[in-house]
Design a protein around this motif. Structure first.
Motif, PDB file in Angstrom:
ATOM      1  N   PRO A 110     -41.873 -11.825   1.763  1.00 32.74           N
ATOM      2  CA  PRO A 110     -40.944 -10.850   1.214  1.00 32.74           C
ATOM      3  C   PRO A 110     -39.247 -11.357   1.376  1.00 32.74           C
ATOM      4  N   THR A 111     -38.622 -11.176   0.311  1.00 27.42           N
ATOM      5  CA  THR A 111     -37.322 -11.492   0.011  1.00 27.42           C
ATOM      6  C   THR A 111     -36.264 -10.285  -0.180  1.00 27.42           C
ATOM      7  N   LEU A 112     -35.394 -10.254   0.492  1.00 26.16           N
ATOM      8  CA  LEU A 112     -34.194  -9.355   0.602  1.00 26.16           C
ATOM      9  C   LEU A 112     -33.111  -9.880  -0.459  1.00 26.16           C
ATOM     10  N   VAL A 113     -33.020  -9.291  -1.564  1.00 21.93           N
ATOM     11  CA  VAL A 113     -32.127  -9.385  -2.729  1.00 21.93           C
ATOM     12  C   VAL A 113     -30.888  -8.592  -2.294  1.00 21.93           C
ATOM     13  N   ARG A 114     -29.727  -9.321  -1.860  1.00 23.02           N
ATOM     14  CA  ARG A 114     -28.596  -8.600  -1.396  1.00 23.02           C
ATOM     15  C   ARG A 114     -27.543  -8.397  -2.594  1.00 23.02           C
ATOM     16  N   ALA A 115     -26.805  -7.101  -2.541  1.00 22.88           N
ATOM     17  CA  ALA A 115     -25.853  -6.719  -3.447  1.00 22.88           C
ATOM     18  C   ALA A 115     -26.309  -6.919  -4.949  1.00 22.88           C
ATOM     19  N   PRO A 116     -27.395  -6.524  -5.433  1.00 19.45           N
ATOM     20  CA  PRO A 116     -27.985  -6.673  -6.819  1.00 19.45           C
ATOM     21  C   PRO A 116     -27.310  -5.577  -7.632  1.00 19.45           C
ATOM     22  N   LEU A 117     -27.061  -5.924  -8.705  1.00 17.31           N
ATOM     23  CA  LEU A 117     -26.775  -4.950  -9.940  1.00 17.31           C
ATOM     24  C   LEU A 117     -27.961  -4.092  -9.886  1.00 17.31           C
ATOM     25  N   LEU A 118     -27.627  -2.591  -9.897  1.00 20.63           N
ATOM     26  CA  LEU A 118     -28.513  -1.468 -10.203  1.00 20.63           C
ATOM     27  C   LEU A 118     -27.912  -0.830 -11.506  1.00 20.63           C
ATOM     28  N   THR A 175     -28.308  -0.401  -0.848  1.00 20.03           N
ATOM     29  CA  THR A 175     -27.423  -1.386  -1.624  1.00 20.03           C
ATOM     30  C   THR A 175     -28.217  -2.494  -1.769  1.00 20.03           C
ATOM     31  N   ASP A 176     -29.391  -2.988  -1.224  1.00 24.36           N
ATOM     32  CA  ASP A 176     -30.136  -4.012  -1.396  1.00 24.36           C
ATOM     33  C   ASP A 176     -31.572  -3.789  -1.755  1.00 24.36           C
ATOM     34  N   LEU A 177     -32.107  -4.682  -2.271  1.00 27.49           N
ATOM     35  CA  LEU A 177     -33.456  -4.666  -2.559  1.00 27.49           C
ATOM     36  C   LEU A 177     -34.579  -5.494  -1.862  1.00 27.49           C
ATOM     37  N   ARG A 178     -35.384  -5.036  -1.504  1.00 32.75           N
ATOM     38  CA  ARG A 178     -36.741  -5.793  -0.872  1.00 32.75           C
ATOM     39  C   ARG A 178     -37.906  -6.118  -1.699  1.00 32.75           C
ATOM     40  N   VAL A 179     -37.922  -7.501  -2.108  1.00 25.27           N
ATOM     41  CA  VAL A 179     -39.456  -7.627  -3.007  1.00 25.27           C
ATOM     42  C   VAL A 179     -40.362  -8.325  -2.039  1.00 25.27           C
ATOM     43  N   THR A 180     -41.650  -7.533  -1.992  1.00 25.12           N
ATOM     44  CA  THR A 180     -42.713  -8.481  -1.433  1.00 25.12           C
ATOM     45  C   THR A 180     -43.621  -8.682  -2.697  1.00 25.12           C
ATOM     46  N   PRO A 181     -43.720 -10.196  -2.602  1.00 26.46           N
ATOM     47  CA  PRO A 181     -44.925 -10.562  -3.904  1.00 26.46           C
ATOM     48  C   PRO A 181     -46.140 -10.332  -3.543  1.00 26.46           C
ATOM     49  N   HIS A 182     -46.867 -10.474  -4.751  1.00 29.91           N
ATOM     50  CA  HIS A 182     -48.175 -10.370  -4.919  1.00 29.91           C
ATOM     51  C   HIS A 182     -48.676 -10.991  -6.189  1.00 29.91           C
ATOM     52  N   PRO A 183     -49.895 -11.589  -5.942  1.00 34.31           N
ATOM     53  CA  PRO A 183     -50.296 -12.353  -7.219  1.00 34.31           C
ATOM     54  C   PRO A 183     -50.337 -11.349  -8.480  1.00 34.31           C
ATOM     55  N   PRO A 184     -49.589 -11.870  -9.482  1.00 34.88           N
ATOM     56  CA  PRO A 184     -49.410 -11.075 -10.663  1.00 34.88           C
ATOM     57  C   PRO A 184     -50.922 -10.572 -11.191  1.00 34.88           C
ATOM     58  N   ARG A 185     -50.963  -9.382 -11.563  1.00 38.94           N
ATOM     59  CA  ARG A 185     -52.306  -8.650 -11.914  1.00 38.94           C
ATOM     60  C   ARG A 185     -52.187  -7.912 -13.341  1.00 38.94           C
ATOM     61  N   GLY A 186     -53.290  -7.711 -13.842  1.00 40.54           N
ATOM     62  CA  GLY A 186     -53.398  -6.841 -14.957  1.00 40.54           C
ATOM     63  C   GLY A 186     -54.473  -6.101 -14.946  1.00 40.54           C
ATOM     64  N   PRO A 187     -55.021  -5.031 -16.062  1.00 46.41           N
ATOM     65  CA  PRO A 187     -53.975  -4.770 -17.096  1.00 46.41           C
ATOM     66  C   PRO A 187     -52.634  -4.046 -16.586  1.00 46.41           C
ATOM     67  N   ALA A 188     -51.841  -4.348 -17.439  1.00 47.78           N
ATOM     68  CA  ALA A 188     -50.346  -3.708 -17.233  1.00 47.78           C
ATOM     69  C   ALA A 188     -49.496  -3.483 -18.569  1.00 47.78           C
ATOM     70  N   THR A 189     -48.722  -2.753 -18.577  1.00 47.37           N
ATOM     71  CA  THR A 189     -47.867  -2.489 -19.715  1.00 47.37           C
ATOM     72  C   THR A 189     -46.421  -2.560 -19.343  1.00 47.37           C
ATOM     73  N   VAL A 190     -45.611  -3.575 -19.859  1.00 42.47           N
ATOM     74  CA  VAL A 190     -44.312  -3.610 -19.772  1.00 42.47           C
ATOM     75  C   VAL A 190     -43.244  -2.976 -20.724  1.00 42.47           C
ATOM     76  N   ASP A 191     -42.182  -2.155 -20.359  1.00 37.55           N
ATOM     77  CA  ASP A 191     -41.387  -1.800 -21.228  1.00 37.55           C
ATOM     78  C   ASP A 191     -39.954  -2.608 -21.112  1.00 37.55           C
ATOM     79  N   VAL A 192     -39.871  -3.487 -21.963  1.00 44.39           N
ATOM     80  CA  VAL A 192     -38.626  -4.410 -21.965  1.00 44.39           C
ATOM     81  C   VAL A 192     -37.221  -3.591 -22.259  1.00 44.39           C
ATOM     82  N   GLY A 193     -37.224  -2.585 -22.688  1.00 51.28           N
ATOM     83  CA  GLY A 193     -36.199  -1.700 -23.144  1.00 51.28           C
ATOM     84  C   GLY A 193     -35.304  -2.753 -24.105  1.00 51.28           C
ATOM     85  N   ASN A 194     -34.177  -3.020 -24.052  1.00 48.89           N
ATOM     86  CA  ASN A 194     -33.307  -3.999 -24.695  1.00 48.89           C
ATOM     87  C   ASN A 194     -33.042  -5.075 -24.167  1.00 48.89           C
TER      88      ASN A 194
END
Length: 429
Positions: free
Chosen positions: A43-51, A76-95
Motif C-alpha cells: 500500500p502507498t499513501l499519495v500525499r496532497a493529490p489533485l482531486l 487530503t490524501d489517497l491510499r492505494v492498495t495494489p492488486h494484480p490487474p483483473r478483467g473483465p472491466a470497462t474503463v471510462d477515460v472521459g477526455n
C-alpha cells in the motif's frame, strides 16, 4: 428538458491585484503516482493529490482493474492498495489523456478483457502509436483498425515486453505510458522514438524521476531511447507537488494588472513544465522574487510580446496567448502543432476566440502570430477545454464584459478555479 449552464462573467479590475495563492496538486504527478502505486508491492499513501475530474477518472479506472483507492481520514490524501490487474472491466477515460494512454499498458497485464471508451473528443485524440507498440510487446488489442477509442485489450495476466519502436511526436504520453508499466513486463521495456521531436519533454523527465523514486531501474543515456528493467516497484508514500501549469493564469494576473501574485510553496526543484513560467513572464515584462514562502511575480504595468518556441511546454500556450493579446508588441508562438490534438484544437480555438473579441491573430501550422490591438467584450468559448476557459478569464481581467462559456470545465484540473480566481481579482489594491 436539459438546460445549459449560464456563461460565467469574467471579473475585470482596473487596479493591481495583490494576492497569495495556494494551488492544488499537480494532475500530471497525481495520475503518475496513482499508476505507480497500483503497480507496487505494498500500500502507498499519495500525499496532497489533485482531486479533480481527471484524477477521479484515473482512480476509478484503477479500481475497475482491482486496486483499492480510498481517501484517508483527513480527506487530503489517497491510499492505494495494489492488486494484480483483473478483467473483465470497462474503463471510462472521459477526455483525460493520461487515463486513455497510461491505463492500457496496465490493462494488458490483466487476466481478462478491458474495454476503453470516453467522451466524444476522446475518440478523436491520438492513441494509435501506443496501441501498435502494445501489440509489438505482446498485447492483444481490438480497435477495428481505428487506432482510437473505443477499444478492447484482451489481457492474459502478463506481457512479454521487450524492445519497441514508435513515433511519439504527437504525444510524450505514449512513451510515459509504456515506461510506467514497464517494470511489470516480463522483459521490462526499451522504448525507441523515431520521428519529429517528442513534445512536452519535461513530462518524460517527470515519469523517469518518479519511476526511479519508486525503485525502478531506468536508463536514459541514449537520446530518444528509454530502458526500464523488470522488477518490483516499492514505495510507501509519494508526495505530489502543487500544479505549476495551473499557476499560469494567476501569475498572468499580476502581469496583466501590474500587480503582485505569490504562489505559495513553489518547489525548489521540479520537472514540471510550469517551472519556465517565471522566465517567460520576465521576458514579457514582469519581475520575479523567490523566498521561503514561494515565488512572487510583480507586474510592471507594461506587457511585451514574445517570440517563443513552446514545443516543450505546449500546455502553457493558452495563457501565454491571452497575455500576448494584451501586450504592446506582437508575439509569435511556435512549435506547438501537437496542440491540435489536445482537448480541442487549441491553435484554431485560440485564433478564433481572440479574433472574435477584436484581436488580430494569424494561425500558423504550428503556432500563432498575435498582433495586439483593442479588444472588446463578448463570449469566449471554451470548447470543453480547461485551459481555454482559464485563458478567457485572463483576458477578462483587462477587457470588460467577457463571458466564458462552460467555466465548469476547469474542474478537469482545478475544481475551485472560479472561486479562487474571484478571490485573487477582488484582492486588488
Amino acid at each position: 428538458m436539459a438546460t445549459t449552464a449560464p456563461h460565467w462573467s469574467a471579473p475585470t479590475t482596473r487596479r493591481p491585484v495583490d494576492a497569495s495563492v495556494s494551488l492544488p496538486g499537480s494532475k500530471s504527478m497525481t495520475n503518475r503516482a496513482l499508476v505507480l502505486a497500483a503497480l507496487g508491492t505494498e500500500p502507498t499513501l499519495v500525499r496532497a493529490p489533485l482531486l479533480s475530474r481527471d484524477t477521479e477518472l484515473m482512480a476509478a479506472a484503477l479500481r475497475r482493474l482491482g486496486a483499492e483507492v480510498t481517501a484517508t481520514g483527513s480527506g487530503t490524501d489517497l491510499r492505494v492498495t495494489p492488486h494484480p490487474p483483473r478483467g473483465p472491466a470497462t474503463v471510462d477515460v472521459g477526455n483525460a489523456g493520461t487515463v486513455m494512454r497510461f491505463v492500457p499498458p496496465l490493462a494488458a497485464l490483466a487476466d481478462g478483457p478491458v474495454t476503453f471508451d470516453g467522451d466524444a473528443r476522446a475518440r478523436e485524440r491520438p492513441v494509435g502509436p501506443l496501441l501498435a507498440a502494445l501489440r509489438d510487446l505482446g498485447a492483444t488489442v481490438v480497435d477495428d483498425g481505428r487506432g482510437a477509442l473505443p477499444l478492447v485489450i484482451h489481457g492474459r495476466g502478463e506481457l512479454p515486453g521487450g524492445t519497441v519502436t514508435l513515433d511519439a511526436s504527437s504525444s510524450s504520453q505514449f512513451v510515459s505510458a509504456l515506461l510506467l508499466s514497464g517494470p511489470r513486463f516480463a522483459q521490462g521495456v526499451e522504448v525507441r522514438h523515431v520521428g519529429a521531436p517528442v513534445p512536452s519533454r519535461p513530462h518524460l523527465d517527470m515519469t523517469v524521476a518518479m519511476l526511479r523514486e519508486a525503485g525502478a531501474r531506468v536508463v536514459t543515456d541514449t537520446p530518444d531511447v528509454w530502458r526500464v528493467a523488470p522488477g518490483p516497484l516499492r514505495t510507501t508514500a509519494i508526495t505530489v507537488e502543487l500544479d505549476l501549469s495551473n499557476a499560469a493564469p494567476f501569475l498572468a494576473a499580476a502581469l496583466v494588472t501590474g500587480g503582485r501574485v505569490t504562489i505559495n510553496g513553489w518547489p525548489e526543484n521540479t520537472t514540471q513544465p510550469g517551472s519556465v513560467l517565471p522566465e517567460l513572464f520576465t521576458r514579457m515584462g514582469g519581475t520575479v522574487h523567490r523566498d521561503p514562502a514561494g515565488l512572487t511575480l510583480h507586474g510592471t504595468g507594461t506587457i511585451q510580446g514574445i517570440s517563443a518556441d513552446l514545443h516543450e511546454i505546449g500546455e502553457l500556450t493558452p495563457t501565454i496567448a491571452a497575455v500576448a493579446a494584451l501586450a504592446e508588441t506582437p508575439s509569435r508562438l511556435t512549435g506547438i502543432a501537437h496542440l491540435r490534438r489536445h482537448e480541442t484544437d487549441r491553435i484554431a480555438a485560440l485564433a478564433r476566440e481572440i479574433t472574435r473579441l477584436g484581436g488580430n491573430v494569424t494561425e500558423l501550422e504550428d503556432g500563432l502570430v498575435i498582433e495586439p490591438g483593442p479588444l472588446h467584450g463578448g463570449v469566449f468559448h471554451s470548447y470543453d477545454d480547461h485551459r481555454m476557459a482559464t485563458s478567457g478569464a485572463v483576458l477578462g481581467l483587462a477587457v470588460p464584459e467577457i463571458s466564458v462559456e462552460n467555466i465548469a470545465t476547469t474542474g478537469k484540473t482545478m475544481p475551485n478555479f472560479p472561486e479562487l480566481w474571484g478571490e485573487v481579482v477582488h484582492a486588488a489594491t
